[in-house]
Scaffold this active site. Structure first.
Site, PDB file in Angstrom:
ATOM      1  CG  HIS A 136      -1.773   1.150   1.461  1.00  0.00           C
ATOM      2  ND1 HIS A 136      -3.134   1.078   1.598  1.00  0.00           N
ATOM      3  CD2 HIS A 136      -1.480   2.472   1.590  1.00  0.00           C
ATOM      4  CE1 HIS A 136      -3.631   2.299   1.785  1.00  0.00           C
ATOM      5  NE2 HIS A 136      -2.633   3.168   1.803  1.00  0.00           N
ATOM      6  CD  GLU A 137       1.965   3.676   3.510  1.00  0.00           C
ATOM      7  OE1 GLU A 137       2.519   4.784   3.571  1.00  0.00           O
ATOM      8  OE2 GLU A 137       0.737   3.549   3.445  1.00  0.00           O
TER       9      GLU A 137
HETATM   10 ZN    ZN Z   1      -2.670   5.214   2.146  1.00  0.00          ZN
END
Ligand code: ZN
Length: 172
Positions: A136-137
């Site tokens: 996600h990051e």
């Molecule tokens: Zn985020």
């Protein structure tokens, strides 16, 4: 330490590509500490520097369970070196897109590489929530958001809602 402001949709900075960190120095370590404080206060389990308005390749995470001791993790210039074959479905949220959750299927296991807070290379085998969080990051560092996993129609609805809200908050 200081708490920082988290930018939210439709801030265009969220769509920029973050630049690699060239030097791990005191200023960067201070930023990482402030990001951790901001993340814990939110509360959240992951935060990228671009989400506090600094488009550099720096992320902080802590996926320890509530009753476990904190396990803060700082990753500088993170990259995903290997993806496992098995996939895992997880409902993801994002501090920059409050109250929106998107079911996303991603590799359940990854091997991530980065520099640590001393600028030394570190490799990390991650699974479960941590594997999801890192992916996600790393998406954030490329300007990619969870709403990009939605259909165009659903994504447009979310973006419109945030644009409207942002307009409503702006001084007349
Ligand atoms: Zn985020």
């Amino acid at each position: 330490m200081a708490k920082l402001d988290i930018i939210t949709l439709p801030d265009p900075l969220l769509r920029t590509t973050s630049a690699p960190v060239e030097r791990v120095d005191e200023a960067l370590r201070k930023l990482a500490e402030d990001m951790l404080e901001t993340m814990y206060a939110a509360p959240g389990v992951v935060l990228a520097a671009v989400q506090v308005g600094v488009p550099r390749q720096l992320i902080v995470l802590d996926t320890a369970k509530d009753d476990d001791p904190p396990r803060p993790l700082v990753m500088i210039n993170p990259e995903i070196k290997q993806f496992g074959e098995e996939l895992r479905l997880y409902e993801e949220g994002c501090l920059s897109i409050p109250e929106v959750r998107v079911e996303i299927e991603r590799p359940a296991e990854i091997v991530g590489g980065s520099l640590d807070r001393d600028g030394k290379p570190q490799e990390l085998k991650a699974e479960g929530l941590l594997a999801t969080a890192i992916q996600h990051e790393v998406d954030h560092l490329h300007g990619k958001l969870i709403i990009d996993f939605l259909s165009r129609l659903k994504r447009d609805i979310v973006v419109r809602r945030f644009k409207k809200a942002a307009k409503g908050e702006a001084p007349a």
